[in-house]
Scaffold this motif. Structure first.
Motif, PDB file in Angstrom:
ATOM      1  N   ASN A 150       0.347  -1.167  -0.332  1.00 13.02           N
ATOM      2  CA  ASN A 150       0.181   0.151   0.140  1.00 13.02           C
ATOM      3  C   ASN A 150       0.418   1.337   0.434  1.00 13.02           C
ATOM      4  O   ASN A 150       0.004   2.413  -0.056  1.00 13.02           O
ATOM      5  CB  ASN A 150      -0.931  -0.357   1.406  1.00 13.02           C
ATOM      6  CG  ASN A 150      -1.906  -0.730   1.041  1.00 13.02           C
ATOM      7  OD1 ASN A 150      -2.336  -1.804   0.098  1.00 13.02           O
ATOM      8  ND2 ASN A 150      -2.673  -0.735   2.150  1.00 13.02           N
ATOM      9  N   ALA A 151       2.123   1.118   0.020  1.00 13.70           N
ATOM     10  CA  ALA A 151       2.948   2.011  -0.175  1.00 13.70           C
ATOM     11  C   ALA A 151       3.396   2.565  -1.057  1.00 13.70           C
ATOM     12  O   ALA A 151       3.104   1.938  -3.029  1.00 13.70           O
ATOM     13  CB  ALA A 151       4.333   2.540   1.011  1.00 13.70           C
ATOM     14  N   ASP A 152       3.878   3.805  -1.221  1.00 13.10           N
ATOM     15  CA  ASP A 152       3.751   4.415  -3.096  1.00 13.10           C
ATOM     16  C   ASP A 152       5.666   3.909  -3.348  1.00 13.10           C
ATOM     17  O   ASP A 152       5.966   3.847  -4.402  1.00 13.10           O
ATOM     18  CB  ASP A 152       4.082   5.771  -2.739  1.00 13.10           C
ATOM     19  CG  ASP A 152       2.664   6.394  -2.748  1.00 13.10           C
ATOM     20  OD1 ASP A 152       1.826   5.015  -3.762  1.00 13.10           O
ATOM     21  OD2 ASP A 152       2.101   7.424  -2.715  1.00 13.10           O
ATOM     22  N   SER A 153       6.075   4.373  -1.946  1.00 17.51           N
ATOM     23  CA  SER A 153       7.366   4.437  -2.291  1.00 17.51           C
ATOM     24  C   SER A 153       8.257   2.537  -0.930  1.00 17.51           C
ATOM     25  O   SER A 153       7.595   3.422  -0.362  1.00 17.51           O
ATOM     26  CB  SER A 153       8.570   4.796  -2.175  1.00 17.51           C
ATOM     27  OG  SER A 153       7.940   5.700  -3.680  1.00 17.51           O
ATOM     28  N   GLY A 154       9.262   2.225  -1.432  1.00 25.29           N
ATOM     29  CA  GLY A 154       9.292   0.826  -0.611  1.00 25.29           C
ATOM     30  C   GLY A 154      11.478   1.254  -0.408  1.00 25.29           C
ATOM     31  O   GLY A 154      12.002   1.021  -1.189  1.00 25.29           O
ATOM     32  N   LEU A 155      12.370   1.531   1.178  1.00 23.29           N
ATOM     33  CA  LEU A 155      13.462   1.929   0.655  1.00 23.29           C
ATOM     34  C   LEU A 155      13.585   1.301   2.203  1.00 23.29           C
ATOM     35  O   LEU A 155      12.823   0.672   2.597  1.00 23.29           O
ATOM     36  CB  LEU A 155      13.773   3.227   1.446  1.00 23.29           C
ATOM     37  CG  LEU A 155      13.503   3.820   0.639  1.00 23.29           C
ATOM     38  CD1 LEU A 155      12.259   5.452   0.721  1.00 23.29           C
ATOM     39  CD2 LEU A 155      14.269   5.849  -0.133  1.00 23.29           C
ATOM     40  N   HIS A 156      15.060   0.424   1.594  1.00 22.49           N
ATOM     41  CA  HIS A 156      15.329  -0.972   2.529  1.00 22.49           C
ATOM     42  C   HIS A 156      16.742  -0.676   2.481  1.00 22.49           C
ATOM     43  O   HIS A 156      17.706  -0.515   1.694  1.00 22.49           O
ATOM     44  CB  HIS A 156      15.320  -1.881   1.858  1.00 22.49           C
ATOM     45  CG  HIS A 156      15.756  -3.261   3.047  1.00 22.49           C
ATOM     46  ND1 HIS A 156      16.294  -4.163   2.812  1.00 22.49           N
ATOM     47  CD2 HIS A 156      15.065  -4.028   3.921  1.00 22.49           C
ATOM     48  CE1 HIS A 156      16.415  -4.916   3.675  1.00 22.49           C
ATOM     49  NE2 HIS A 156      15.539  -4.470   4.863  1.00 22.49           N
ATOM     50  N   PHE A 174      16.417  -0.174  -3.005  1.00 23.45           N
ATOM     51  CA  PHE A 174      14.253   0.446  -3.441  1.00 23.45           C
ATOM     52  C   PHE A 174      14.096  -0.683  -3.689  1.00 23.45           C
ATOM     53  O   PHE A 174      13.671  -0.644  -3.983  1.00 23.45           O
ATOM     54  CB  PHE A 174      14.592   1.682  -4.250  1.00 23.45           C
ATOM     55  CG  PHE A 174      15.166   2.703  -3.995  1.00 23.45           C
ATOM     56  CD1 PHE A 174      14.211   4.241  -3.647  1.00 23.45           C
ATOM     57  CD2 PHE A 174      16.293   2.914  -4.419  1.00 23.45           C
ATOM     58  CE1 PHE A 174      14.924   5.269  -3.258  1.00 23.45           C
ATOM     59  CE2 PHE A 174      17.136   4.079  -3.741  1.00 23.45           C
ATOM     60  CZ  PHE A 174      16.447   5.832  -3.334  1.00 23.45           C
ATOM     61  N   SER A 175      13.294  -1.236  -3.106  1.00 23.46           N
ATOM     62  CA  SER A 175      12.362  -2.865  -2.784  1.00 23.46           C
ATOM     63  C   SER A 175      10.718  -2.548  -3.457  1.00 23.46           C
ATOM     64  O   SER A 175      10.274  -3.180  -4.587  1.00 23.46           O
ATOM     65  CB  SER A 175      11.950  -2.791  -1.458  1.00 23.46           C
ATOM     66  OG  SER A 175      11.105  -2.350  -0.562  1.00 23.46           O
ATOM     67  N   LYS A 176      10.429  -1.181  -3.968  1.00 26.20           N
ATOM     68  CA  LYS A 176       9.164  -0.552  -4.614  1.00 26.20           C
ATOM     69  C   LYS A 176       9.245   0.613  -5.096  1.00 26.20           C
ATOM     70  O   LYS A 176      10.117   1.883  -3.746  1.00 26.20           O
ATOM     71  CB  LYS A 176       8.270  -1.024  -3.642  1.00 26.20           C
ATOM     72  CG  LYS A 176       6.405  -0.463  -5.026  1.00 26.20           C
ATOM     73  CD  LYS A 176       5.505  -0.736  -3.401  1.00 26.20           C
ATOM     74  CE  LYS A 176       4.174  -0.563  -4.321  1.00 26.20           C
ATOM     75  NZ  LYS A 176       3.116  -0.598  -3.531  1.00 26.20           N
ATOM     76  N   THR A 177       9.366   0.942  -6.204  1.00 26.21           N
ATOM     77  CA  THR A 177       9.191   2.367  -6.846  1.00 26.21           C
ATOM     78  C   THR A 177       7.566   2.143  -7.253  1.00 26.21           C
ATOM     79  O   THR A 177       7.898   1.883  -8.324  1.00 26.21           O
ATOM     80  CB  THR A 177       9.720   2.740  -6.578  1.00 26.21           C
ATOM     81  OG1 THR A 177      10.411   1.970  -8.346  1.00 26.21           O
ATOM     82  CG2 THR A 177      11.304   2.849  -6.574  1.00 26.21           C
ATOM     83  N   ARG A 178       6.242   3.289  -7.072  1.00 24.38           N
ATOM     84  CA  ARG A 178       5.440   3.092  -7.855  1.00 24.38           C
ATOM     85  C   ARG A 178       5.600   4.621  -9.381  1.00 24.38           C
ATOM     86  O   ARG A 178       5.551   4.212 -10.044  1.00 24.38           O
ATOM     87  CB  ARG A 178       4.267   3.452  -6.640  1.00 24.38           C
ATOM     88  CG  ARG A 178       2.656   3.035  -7.771  1.00 24.38           C
ATOM     89  CD  ARG A 178       1.398   3.592  -6.637  1.00 24.38           C
ATOM     90  NE  ARG A 178       1.675   1.949  -5.469  1.00 24.38           N
ATOM     91  CZ  ARG A 178       0.837   2.228  -4.541  1.00 24.38           C
ATOM     92  NH1 ARG A 178      -0.125   3.095  -4.351  1.00 24.38           N
ATOM     93  NH2 ARG A 178       0.924   1.210  -4.098  1.00 24.38           N
ATOM     94  N   THR A 179       6.082   5.196  -8.848  1.00 22.29           N
ATOM     95  CA  THR A 179       6.115   6.263  -9.334  1.00 22.29           C
ATOM     96  C   THR A 179       7.107   6.621 -10.499  1.00 22.29           C
ATOM     97  O   THR A 179       7.556   7.504 -11.289  1.00 22.29           O
ATOM     98  CB  THR A 179       6.074   7.686  -8.842  1.00 22.29           C
ATOM     99  OG1 THR A 179       6.739   8.043  -7.930  1.00 22.29           O
ATOM    100  CG2 THR A 179       4.266   7.522  -7.946  1.00 22.29           C
ATOM    101  N   CYS A 180       7.735   5.366 -10.369  1.00 22.38           N
ATOM    102  CA  CYS A 180       9.150   5.911 -11.666  1.00 22.38           C
ATOM    103  C   CYS A 180       9.906   4.259 -11.439  1.00 22.38           C
ATOM    104  O   CYS A 180       9.423   3.624 -11.360  1.00 22.38           O
ATOM    105  CB  CYS A 180      10.342   6.785 -10.900  1.00 22.38           C
ATOM    106  SG  CYS A 180      10.930   6.379  -9.162  1.00 22.38           S
ATOM    107  N   ALA A 181      10.819   4.088 -12.728  1.00 29.86           N
ATOM    108  CA  ALA A 181      11.450   3.692 -13.241  1.00 29.86           C
ATOM    109  C   ALA A 181      12.377   2.260 -11.777  1.00 29.86           C
ATOM    110  O   ALA A 181      12.711   3.410 -10.980  1.00 29.86           O
ATOM    111  CB  ALA A 181      12.506   3.553 -14.243  1.00 29.86           C
ATOM    112  N   PRO A 182      12.570   1.452 -11.632  1.00 33.31           N
ATOM    113  CA  PRO A 182      13.235   0.826 -10.872  1.00 33.31           C
ATOM    114  C   PRO A 182      14.777   1.520 -10.995  1.00 33.31           C
ATOM    115  O   PRO A 182      15.126   2.227 -11.818  1.00 33.31           O
ATOM    116  CB  PRO A 182      13.306  -0.543 -10.984  1.00 33.31           C
ATOM    117  CG  PRO A 182      12.399  -0.546 -11.999  1.00 33.31           C
ATOM    118  CD  PRO A 182      12.180   0.291 -12.558  1.00 33.31           C
ATOM    119  N   ILE A 183      15.012   1.694  -8.927  1.00 34.86           N
ATOM    120  CA  ILE A 183      16.458   2.551  -8.914  1.00 34.86           C
ATOM    121  C   ILE A 183      17.488   1.598  -8.264  1.00 34.86           C
ATOM    122  O   ILE A 183      16.998   0.981  -7.418  1.00 34.86           O
ATOM    123  CB  ILE A 183      15.787   3.352  -7.566  1.00 34.86           C
ATOM    124  CG1 ILE A 183      15.208   4.945  -8.125  1.00 34.86           C
ATOM    125  CG2 ILE A 183      17.333   4.460  -7.218  1.00 34.86           C
ATOM    126  CD1 ILE A 183      14.378   5.560  -7.442  1.00 34.86           C
TER     127      ILE A 183
END
Length: 168
Positions: A138-144, A156-165
Motif C-alpha cells: 500500500n506504500a508508494d515507495s519502499g526503501l530498505h 529501493f524495494s518498491k517504486t510506484r511512480t518511477c523506473a526501478p532505482i
C-alpha cells in the motif's frame, strides 16, 4: 526544495533523542520539529489532535514531511492483518492529508541474502518488512537500509511512480 520535517519518535530513550537533536543542522532548526514519546504508543485508531497537545502542535507546525519512527509503535493492532495497514495509513493520511508520510519499519529476522543455493533470495530480503506484505503493497515507495559491517546500502524495494532505482 527545502521543506519542514516533523520527526515523531516513539519508545526512544531520551538520551538517544538528545543525541539525534545534537546531530541536526542548527541552521535548519526552524525547519525540523520533534514529537516524542519516550514510553508508550500512539494509537492510530484514535489520533485526535484536540485531545493531544503534541498532535495539535504538530499540525500547527504544518510539516511537508512526517517521519514516524517506528511504525510498530503507532498502533495497537495486529501487524500481520492487512486491515491494520488500511486503518493505520488512513488515520495518518487523515491527520496530515497534504504531507509526505515516511514510516520507519523493522525487518523480520532473515539470514542475509546470498547467491548460494541455500541463501535467502535477494528480492525476498528487500521486501522483508515485519508483518503483512500489505505494509509495502500500500506504500508508494519502499526503501530498505542495510548495514553490512559498517557499509550502509540503500535499496529501493518498491517504486510506484518511477523506473526501478539501483541500490546506493
Amino acid at each position: 526544495t527545502k521543506g519542514k520535517v516533523l520527526y515523531i519518535q516513539v519508545n526512544t530513550p531520551i538520551q538517544e533523542q538528545q543525541a539525534r537533536l545534537r546531530a541536526t543542522d542548527i541552521e535548519a532548526a526552524d525547519q525540523i520539529a520533534f514529537l516524542s514519546l519516550e514510553h508508550g504508543m500512539l494509537d492510530s485508531e484514535h489520533l485526535v489532535p484536540a485531545r493531544d497537545p503534541g498532535l495539535t502542535e504538530a499540525k500547527r507546525f504544518a510539516p511537508d514531511v512526517v517521519i514516524v519512527d517506528t511504525l510498530r509503535d503507532v498502533h495497537t493492532m495486529e501487524e500481520i492483518d492487512s486491515a491494520t495497514v488500511t486503518k493505520v495509513y488512513g488515520a495518518w493520511r487523515e491527520l496530515f492529508p497534504e504531507t509526505t508520510l515516511v514510516f520507519v519499519h523493522h525487518d523480520r529476522k532473515l539470514p542475509p541474502p546470498s547467491a548460494g543455493k541455500n541463501g535467502t533470495p535477494e528480492r525476498y530480503w528487500l521486501e522483508s518488512a515485519r508483518g503483512s506484505s500489505t505494509w509495502l503493497g500500500n506504500a508508494d515507495s519502499g526503501l530498505h537500509l542495510t548495514d553490512a559491517k559498517g557499509s550502509l546500502t540503500l535499496s529501493f524495494s518498491k517504486t510506484r511512480t518511477c523506473a526501478p532505482i539501483a541500490p546506493m
